[in-house]
Design a protein around this motif. Structure first.
Motif, PDB file in Angstrom:
ATOM      1  N   HIS A   1       0.821  -1.212   0.000  1.00 32.13           N
ATOM      2  CA  HIS A   1       0.000   0.000   0.000  1.00 32.13           C
ATOM      3  C   HIS A   1       0.856   1.264   0.000  1.00 32.13           C
ATOM      4  CE1 HIS A   1       0.617  -1.447   4.109  1.00 32.13           C
ATOM      5  NE2 HIS A   1       0.669  -0.175   4.476  1.00 32.13           N
ATOM      6  N   LEU A   2       2.077   1.169   0.518  1.00 33.15           N
ATOM      7  CA  LEU A   2       2.972   2.329   0.470  1.00 33.15           C
ATOM      8  C   LEU A   2       3.472   2.554  -0.951  1.00 33.15           C
ATOM      9  CD1 LEU A   2       4.980   1.673   3.737  1.00 33.15           C
ATOM     10  CD2 LEU A   2       3.178   3.369   3.380  1.00 33.15           C
ATOM     11  N   ALA A   3       3.885   1.473  -1.597  1.00 32.99           N
ATOM     12  CA  ALA A   3       4.361   1.599  -2.973  1.00 32.99           C
ATOM     13  C   ALA A   3       3.249   2.056  -3.912  1.00 32.99           C
ATOM     14  CB  ALA A   3       4.927   0.262  -3.452  1.00 32.99           C
ATOM     15  N   MET A   4       2.003   1.657  -3.616  1.00 27.73           N
ATOM     16  CA  MET A   4       0.893   1.959  -4.507  1.00 27.73           C
ATOM     17  C   MET A   4       0.162   3.243  -4.139  1.00 27.73           C
ATOM     18  SD  MET A   4       0.848  -0.290  -6.846  1.00 27.73           S
ATOM     19  CE  MET A   4       2.598  -0.689  -6.789  1.00 27.73           C
ATOM     20  N   ARG A   5       0.616   3.930  -3.111  1.00 28.01           N
ATOM     21  CA  ARG A   5      -0.091   5.121  -2.665  1.00 28.01           C
ATOM     22  C   ARG A   5      -0.206   6.160  -3.777  1.00 28.01           C
ATOM     23  NH1 ARG A   5       2.240  10.210   0.629  1.00 28.01           N
ATOM     24  NH2 ARG A   5       0.277  11.275   1.035  1.00 28.01           N
ATOM     25  N   GLY A   6      -1.409   6.676  -3.959  1.00 27.96           N
ATOM     26  CA  GLY A   6      -1.632   7.733  -4.927  1.00 27.96           C
ATOM     27  C   GLY A   6      -1.750   9.077  -4.242  1.00 27.96           C
ATOM     28  N   SER A   7      -2.033  10.104  -5.032  1.00 29.51           N
ATOM     29  CA  SER A   7      -2.196  11.442  -4.482  1.00 29.51           C
ATOM     30  C   SER A   7      -3.616  11.670  -4.007  1.00 29.51           C
ATOM     31  CB  SER A   7      -1.844  12.494  -5.541  1.00 29.51           C
ATOM     32  OG  SER A   7      -2.016  13.795  -5.025  1.00 29.51           O
ATOM     33  N   GLN A   8      -4.587  11.189  -4.788  1.00 30.77           N
ATOM     34  CA  GLN A   8      -5.985  11.373  -4.423  1.00 30.77           C
ATOM     35  C   GLN A   8      -6.756  10.115  -4.763  1.00 30.77           C
ATOM     36  OE1 GLN A   8      -7.784  14.838  -6.103  1.00 30.77           O
ATOM     37  NE2 GLN A   8      -5.961  16.092  -5.844  1.00 30.77           N
ATOM     38  N   LEU A   9      -7.720   9.792  -3.919  1.00 31.69           N
ATOM     39  CA  LEU A   9      -8.649   8.719  -4.218  1.00 31.69           C
ATOM     40  C   LEU A   9      -9.917   9.030  -3.437  1.00 31.69           C
ATOM     41  CD1 LEU A   9      -7.833   4.888  -4.245  1.00 31.69           C
ATOM     42  CD2 LEU A   9     -10.113   5.853  -4.087  1.00 31.69           C
TER      43      LEU A   9
END
Length: 451
Positions: free
Chosen positions: A356-364
């Motif tokens: 989840h850290l590697a895949m974290r986006g800016s907005q969701l």
């Protein structure tokens, strides 16, 4: 290889063809003669089993894992006298696609205490990750990237921001195909980078302005000494390489599925008879999800079993986190005759602690600023299970051999199988790569047995 790789002996001495099809990183088929022979034998098959491996699978490792799963599945049927469909003539296919030759990043947790032993495994992995990420950058950017990162275990914030910008602009898609989140900014990525290295992350304090440190859960205190002050935190570029490698493999799995495996899936489902069963592990789940979604066949596949899938838990959702958007693989469960089975395990550290850290986006969705380390938004399907949708998703503890069956007639299209439970003092699924297990063979039997 021009034909089937080998013959698998079934009950009663019958033989089943086992084909291996190799694809390059863009999904181009490298085994055209083997595929030609496979298609020739397809009309005589009653069932087709299509397997896709995940991370850390060079040819020999992929073959070993495929054989382990096939042999365990067949031995379990013999042990419990499980029935087979009438006129059972299976055909087996293993996909070989270029993932990596090293373990999933953070498999044993990031070790940033010192430079790796130049003769050791970690040094070889760092070199391979550097080459993989650098080659993905535009040619003019590669020298700068390499010079700023080569041989270093600590860099300053300015260099870290520059490197993050280079990698983000190339390897992280502007919109994530799973959940629709926007790419993080370089500064947001640095926050994640710091979390990967220290085991701590910043969250708003009660007043909404001050920043506090969240202690490491296991030790009860921040890892690595005093809290870092903005501007003086020594960033380890190996965390950037790990994250960039995950993005690269994620994109590659999707390309192999959409451009390479999808035409094969479409061809199989154009035939009148064979039941198609899809089994994918880790990023191999993405290969098969992308293949089926892209093929969008008129006839449905029979079943799909995802083993510790490294995809976002919202990928099947009809409304991702309240945004009104559908997940990237929302349509896939409806392209199957039977409910999709997908495993999860709290013992899968890469998917529970780092994905989840590697895949974290800016907005969701709302709020616009996503919490760092938010497993609800960015958690892996194999770590946290699918986002719940009443009537469409269901949960079940892993069922041990001959101890029951999954309820495939409840109306749920997705069943999350929890492999965290223990049997005889051992977890049903004890780790990310340990998916050839009695409970996973049994799950496939539940999907394939005729009674």
């Amino acid at each position: 290889m021009a034909g089937s790789f080998q013959q698998i002996t079934l009950d009663g001495g019958a033989q089943a063809d086992f084909f291996l099809l190799r694809y390059d990183e863009d999904g181009r088929l490298l085994s055209p003669k083997a595929e030609e022979e496979l298609k020739r034998r397809l009309p005589g098959a009653s069932d087709v089993f299509l397997f896709s491996h995940g991370w850390n699978n060079v040819f020999a490792k992929a073959l070993e894992r495929y054989r382990s799963f096939i042999n365990g599945y067949m031995e379990q049927r013999r042990t419990f006298g499980l029935p087979t469909p009438q006129d059972y003539r299976p055909l087996l296919i293993g996909i070989i696609w270029p993932s990596t030759s090293f373990v999933f990043p953070w498999e044993a947790g990031p070790d940033i205490a010192a430079a790796p032993d130049p003769e050791g495994r970690e040094a070889a992995e760092v070199e391979e990750m550097l080459e993989l990420v650098a080659k993905s950058l535009p040619g003019a950017k590669r020298p700068e990237f390499t010079e700023r990162i080569d041989g270093r275990t600590a860099i300053g914030r300015a260099d870290a921001l520059r490197l993050a910008g280079l990698v983000l602009g190339t390897l992280r898609p502007e919109v994530d195909p799973d959940d629709g989140s926007r790419a993080p900014t370089a500064q947001e990525f640095l926050d994640t980078w710091q979390e990967l290295e220290t085991g701590t992350h910043t969250v708003p304090a009660d007043d909404g302005d001050a920043i506090g440190l969240v202690p490491d859960e296991e030790n009860g205190a921040p890892v690595g000494g005093a809290p870092a002050v903005a501007g003086d935190f020594p960033f380890d570029p190996r965390s950037l390489l790990r994250t960039g490698t995950v993005w690269k493999m994620k994109a590659r799995a999707g390309d192999v599925g959409a451009h390479g495996v999808a035409p094969l899936v479409g061809h199989i489902l154009q035939q009148d008879g064979p039941r198609l069963h899809l089994i994918g592990h880790s990023f191999g789940a993405r290969v098969l999800l992308s293949a089926l979604a892209t093929a969008a066949p008129a006839r449905k596949a029979r079943s799909m079993l995802l083993l510790q899938p490294a995809v976002n838990r919202w990928c099947f959702a009809g409304n991702v986190a309240g945004t009104g958007r559908k997940g990237g693989y929302h349509a896939v469960p409806d392209l199957l005759e039977l409910p999709l089975l997908t495993t999860l395990s709290t013992h899968d550290e890469p998917l529970r602690k780092f994905f989840h850290l590697a895949m974290r986006g800016s907005q969701l969705g709302e709020p616009d600023i996503a919490a760092l380390g938010n497993t609800d938004l960015y958690g892996a399907l194999g770590g946290y299970g699918p986002a719940e949708e009443p009537g469409r998703t269901a949960k079940a503890d892993a069922i041990f051999p001959d101890k029951g069956r999954y309820d495939l007639g409840s109306g749920a299209r997705i069943i999350a199988v929890d492999g965290s439970i223990e049997f005889d003092g051992k977890p049903a699924i004890p780790g990310h790569g340990e998916v050839s297990r009695p409970v996973t063979w049994w799950a496939l039997h539940c999907l394939t047995r005729p009674d």
